[in-house]
Design a protein around this motif. Structure first.
Motif, PDB file in Angstrom:
ATOM      1  N   VAL A 165       3.617  46.615  44.367  1.00 39.21           N
ATOM      2  CA  VAL A 165       2.412  47.446  44.376  1.00 39.21           C
ATOM      3  C   VAL A 165       2.800  48.876  44.737  1.00 39.21           C
ATOM      4  CG1 VAL A 165       0.153  47.821  45.416  1.00 39.21           C
ATOM      5  CG2 VAL A 165       0.964  45.488  45.000  1.00 39.21           C
ATOM      6  N   GLN A 166       2.698  49.756  43.756  1.00 37.25           N
ATOM      7  CA  GLN A 166       3.019  51.179  43.938  1.00 37.25           C
ATOM      8  C   GLN A 166       1.759  52.007  43.668  1.00 37.25           C
ATOM      9  OE1 GLN A 166       5.866  52.397  45.045  1.00 37.25           O
ATOM     10  NE2 GLN A 166       6.946  50.434  45.073  1.00 37.25           N
ATOM     11  N   PRO A 167       1.158  52.603  44.702  1.00 37.89           N
ATOM     12  CA  PRO A 167      -0.114  53.329  44.513  1.00 37.89           C
ATOM     13  C   PRO A 167      -0.058  54.412  43.443  1.00 37.89           C
ATOM     14  CG  PRO A 167       0.358  53.016  46.843  1.00 37.89           C
ATOM     15  CD  PRO A 167       1.568  52.553  46.117  1.00 37.89           C
ATOM     16  N   PHE A 168       1.040  55.156  43.387  1.00 39.06           N
ATOM     17  CA  PHE A 168       1.126  56.233  42.403  1.00 39.06           C
ATOM     18  C   PHE A 168       1.055  55.684  40.979  1.00 39.06           C
ATOM     19  CE2 PHE A 168       3.743  59.022  39.670  1.00 39.06           C
ATOM     20  CZ  PHE A 168       2.985  60.174  39.767  1.00 39.06           C
ATOM     21  N   ASN A 169       1.755  54.586  40.727  1.00 39.26           N
ATOM     22  CA  ASN A 169       1.718  53.972  39.402  1.00 39.26           C
ATOM     23  C   ASN A 169       0.325  53.444  39.066  1.00 39.26           C
ATOM     24  OD1 ASN A 169       4.449  54.497  39.181  1.00 39.26           O
ATOM     25  ND2 ASN A 169       5.060  52.452  39.836  1.00 39.26           N
ATOM     26  N   ILE A 170      -0.346  52.878  40.068  1.00 40.56           N
ATOM     27  CA  ILE A 170      -1.703  52.367  39.853  1.00 40.56           C
ATOM     28  C   ILE A 170      -2.655  53.501  39.482  1.00 40.56           C
ATOM     29  CG2 ILE A 170      -3.671  51.272  41.001  1.00 40.56           C
ATOM     30  CD1 ILE A 170      -1.632  49.665  42.635  1.00 40.56           C
ATOM     31  N   ILE A 171      -2.501  54.660  40.140  1.00 36.79           N
ATOM     32  CA  ILE A 171      -3.341  55.815  39.815  1.00 36.79           C
ATOM     33  C   ILE A 171      -3.114  56.248  38.363  1.00 36.79           C
ATOM     34  CG2 ILE A 171      -3.746  58.250  40.334  1.00 36.79           C
ATOM     35  CD1 ILE A 171      -3.062  57.630  43.242  1.00 36.79           C
ATOM     36  N   LEU A 172      -1.851  56.295  37.952  1.00 38.09           N
ATOM     37  CA  LEU A 172      -1.545  56.695  36.575  1.00 38.09           C
ATOM     38  C   LEU A 172      -2.193  55.752  35.573  1.00 38.09           C
ATOM     39  CD1 LEU A 172       2.255  57.679  36.725  1.00 38.09           C
ATOM     40  CD2 LEU A 172       0.298  59.205  36.545  1.00 38.09           C
ATOM     41  N   VAL A 173      -2.029  54.440  35.811  1.00 38.94           N
ATOM     42  CA  VAL A 173      -2.566  53.459  34.869  1.00 38.94           C
ATOM     43  C   VAL A 173      -4.092  53.502  34.869  1.00 38.94           C
ATOM     44  CG1 VAL A 173      -2.686  51.013  34.277  1.00 38.94           C
ATOM     45  CG2 VAL A 173      -0.541  51.984  35.101  1.00 38.94           C
ATOM     46  N   LYS A 174      -4.694  53.589  36.033  1.00 40.00           N
ATOM     47  CA  LYS A 174      -6.165  53.634  36.125  1.00 40.00           C
ATOM     48  C   LYS A 174      -6.721  54.831  35.356  1.00 40.00           C
ATOM     49  CE  LYS A 174      -9.904  54.229  39.503  1.00 40.00           C
ATOM     50  NZ  LYS A 174     -10.333  55.579  39.036  1.00 40.00           N
ATOM     51  N   THR A 175      -6.111  55.997  35.542  1.00 40.36           N
ATOM     52  CA  THR A 175      -6.592  57.198  34.847  1.00 40.36           C
ATOM     53  C   THR A 175      -6.422  57.063  33.344  1.00 40.36           C
ATOM     54  OG1 THR A 175      -5.885  58.476  36.781  1.00 40.36           O
ATOM     55  CG2 THR A 175      -6.437  59.707  34.794  1.00 40.36           C
ATOM     56  N   TYR A 176      -5.312  56.438  32.940  1.00 41.41           N
ATOM     57  CA  TYR A 176      -5.080  56.250  31.501  1.00 41.41           C
ATOM     58  C   TYR A 176      -6.112  55.290  30.905  1.00 41.41           C
ATOM     59  CZ  TYR A 176      -2.553  55.453  27.142  1.00 41.41           C
ATOM     60  OH  TYR A 176      -2.199  55.368  25.815  1.00 41.41           O
ATOM     61  N   ILE A 177      -6.385  54.191  31.606  1.00 46.33           N
ATOM     62  CA  ILE A 177      -7.335  53.205  31.089  1.00 46.33           C
ATOM     63  C   ILE A 177      -8.730  53.807  30.975  1.00 46.33           C
ATOM     64  CG2 ILE A 177      -8.487  51.012  31.626  1.00 46.33           C
ATOM     65  CD1 ILE A 177      -5.855  50.020  32.776  1.00 46.33           C
ATOM     66  N   GLU A 178      -9.070  54.717  31.874  1.00 47.24           N
ATOM     67  CA  GLU A 178     -10.377  55.359  31.816  1.00 47.24           C
ATOM     68  C   GLU A 178     -10.541  56.210  30.556  1.00 47.24           C
ATOM     69  OE1 GLU A 178     -10.481  57.399  35.518  1.00 47.24           O
ATOM     70  OE2 GLU A 178     -11.428  55.730  36.599  1.00 47.24           O
ATOM     71  N   SER A 179      -9.420  56.589  29.929  1.00 46.72           N
ATOM     72  CA  SER A 179      -9.493  57.369  28.692  1.00 46.72           C
ATOM     73  C   SER A 179      -9.685  56.481  27.464  1.00 46.72           C
ATOM     74  CB  SER A 179      -8.221  58.214  28.521  1.00 46.72           C
ATOM     75  OG  SER A 179      -7.096  57.391  28.286  1.00 46.72           O
ATOM     76  N   ILE A 180      -9.540  55.154  27.621  1.00 48.05           N
ATOM     77  CA  ILE A 180      -9.747  54.222  26.516  1.00 48.05           C
ATOM     78  C   ILE A 180     -11.253  53.987  26.338  1.00 48.05           C
ATOM     79  CG2 ILE A 180      -9.312  51.865  25.695  1.00 48.05           C
ATOM     80  CD1 ILE A 180      -6.746  51.864  27.309  1.00 48.05           C
ATOM     81  N   PRO A 181     -11.760  54.058  25.130  1.00 45.67           N
ATOM     82  CA  PRO A 181     -13.215  53.857  24.923  1.00 45.67           C
ATOM     83  C   PRO A 181     -13.689  52.514  25.487  1.00 45.67           C
ATOM     84  CG  PRO A 181     -12.191  54.687  22.927  1.00 45.67           C
ATOM     85  CD  PRO A 181     -11.074  54.372  23.872  1.00 45.67           C
ATOM     86  N   LYS A 182     -14.762  52.552  26.259  1.00 48.72           N
ATOM     87  CA  LYS A 182     -15.300  51.326  26.841  1.00 48.72           C
ATOM     88  C   LYS A 182     -15.878  50.390  25.786  1.00 48.72           C
ATOM     89  CE  LYS A 182     -16.372  53.149  31.439  1.00 48.72           C
ATOM     90  NZ  LYS A 182     -17.432  53.334  32.469  1.00 48.72           N
ATOM     91  N   SER A 183     -16.151  50.942  24.628  1.00 46.69           N
ATOM     92  CA  SER A 183     -16.717  50.105  23.562  1.00 46.69           C
ATOM     93  C   SER A 183     -15.763  48.993  23.139  1.00 46.69           C
ATOM     94  CB  SER A 183     -17.061  50.985  22.346  1.00 46.69           C
ATOM     95  OG  SER A 183     -15.919  51.682  21.891  1.00 46.69           O
ATOM     96  N   LEU A 184     -14.457  49.209  23.316  1.00 48.13           N
ATOM     97  CA  LEU A 184     -13.491  48.154  22.982  1.00 48.13           C
ATOM     98  C   LEU A 184     -13.687  46.938  23.886  1.00 48.13           C
ATOM     99  CD1 LEU A 184     -10.223  50.250  22.451  1.00 48.13           C
ATOM    100  CD2 LEU A 184     -11.718  49.262  20.700  1.00 48.13           C
ATOM    101  N   GLN A 185     -13.834  47.184  25.179  1.00 46.30           N
ATOM    102  CA  GLN A 185     -14.058  46.079  26.108  1.00 46.30           C
ATOM    103  C   GLN A 185     -15.416  45.437  25.878  1.00 46.30           C
ATOM    104  OE1 GLN A 185     -13.438  47.014  30.234  1.00 46.30           O
ATOM    105  NE2 GLN A 185     -14.454  45.158  30.969  1.00 46.30           N
ATOM    106  N   GLU A 186     -16.428  46.254  25.639  1.00 43.05           N
ATOM    107  CA  GLU A 186     -17.764  45.713  25.404  1.00 43.05           C
ATOM    108  C   GLU A 186     -17.795  44.825  24.166  1.00 43.05           C
ATOM    109  OE1 GLU A 186     -20.091  49.202  25.167  1.00 43.05           O
ATOM    110  OE2 GLU A 186     -20.081  49.600  27.336  1.00 43.05           O
TER     111      GLU A 186
END
Length: 315
Positions: A165-186
């Protein structure tokens, strides 16, 4: 009049184009010159290590090898590769790099994904709890006591578990996933996909750039690490390659000091010292440690820039 005006306009346009072309050419030349110089400055330290590791050891120790290798030989590498336990240490380093990187990437991807889900229980609390650990830790002694109580001292998994568990890596991935359209998950959820299926079939395939970035960070950290071996490991079969080479450098320095103190009385030690010097050993060890990462990085380079940009700033 009209004809002369048209001729003047054409001449003006032609002069403007010529001026622009000259300006563009000058800019291109300056641009390429600047970046070539930057590239040479960045590459020179690696080149310096390599030429000193294959040059005459006495000249290398005196600092006379700067741009061209002198007295080329490969005895330094032959002696380093003859170290007892080198193969086992290399296997440990490769294993910890591969397993540790895979675990870190998966954990960062899953936690980064979960922290984007509003329905996650106490999402903000857990996210802040992990972020706080970036700035505060218990320290070396409590960490050692914890690892000892968990039975991780003299255990291969001490290389893997604390780094997952590396917080910096988690922040990077979280920010990247937020750029993916939510319509794909929906859309996936409408088709009946659960949260794990969404993560595996929707999120992971669209996160390759940032996951490659995390993989590079993790692989470099795992490969270069030797302090965890120094702190937690006394079993020689679990020594990492970096720690073994670190001890070899220390032995080389001690050997050189013994020769200096003996004043040539120890002929066998003096003979061994003329074969290698602390400088040549440091150069050789540095090349051995750096080259694997230098070969691996180009494989991920095309993902790296895109991943780090989109992971750092929400697109």
């Amino acid at each position: 009049m009209e004809l002369s005006e048209n001729l003047n306009r054409k001449r003006t346009k032609k002069k403007t184009k010529e001026a622009r072309s000259k300006g563009d050419a000058a800019f291109t030349i300056l641009n390429y010159t600047f970046f070539v110089l930057i590239t040479l400055i960045c590459a020179y330290p690696f080149y310096y290590l390599i030429i000193n590791s294959i040059s005459n050891n006495e000249l290398s120790a005196l600092g006379d090898v700067r741009f061209v290798p002198k007295g080329i030989h490969f005895e330094n590498y032959r002696q380093v590769f003859q170290l007892s336990g080198l193969t086992a240490a290399a296997i440990v380093s490769v294993a910890r790099t591969v397993i540790g990187t895979a675990c870190t990437v998966l954990a960062s991807a899953f936690l980064g994904f979960m922290f984007t889900q509003e329905k996650m229980w106490k999402r903000k609390f857990w996210y802040r709890f992990i972020i706080i650990s970036m700035y505060f830790n218990a320290g070396l002694i409590p960490m050692f006591i914890t690892m000892k109580n968990l039975g991780l001292t003299n255990n291969f998994w001490v290389y893997i578990l604390p780094a997952i568990v590396q917080p910096f890596n988690i922040i990077l991935v979280k920010t990247y996933i937020e750029s993916i359209p939510k319509s794909l998950q929906e859309a996936a959820e409408i088709d009946g996909a659960n949260i794990l299926q969404v993560f595996i079939k929707v999120i992971l395939p669209n996160c390759m750039p940032i996951l490659a970035t995390v993989a590079i960070f993790s692989a470099v950290a795992q490969w270069n690490s030797f302090q965890d071996t120094l702190i937690y490991i006394t079993d020689q079969s679990l020594y990492s390659l970096q720690y073994l080479l670190y001890t070899y450098i220390n032995q080389a320095n001690s050997l050189a000091q013994m020769v200096k103190n003996s004043g040539g009385a120890l002929s066998s030690v003096a003979s061994a010292a003329t074969t290698q010097t602390p400088t040549s050993i440091r150069m050789t060890v540095s090349v051995i440690v750096v080259l694997p990462i230098m070969f691996i990085y180009p494989l991920f380079q095309r993902y790296f820039v895109k991943g780090i940009m989109l992971g750092a700033v929400k697109g």
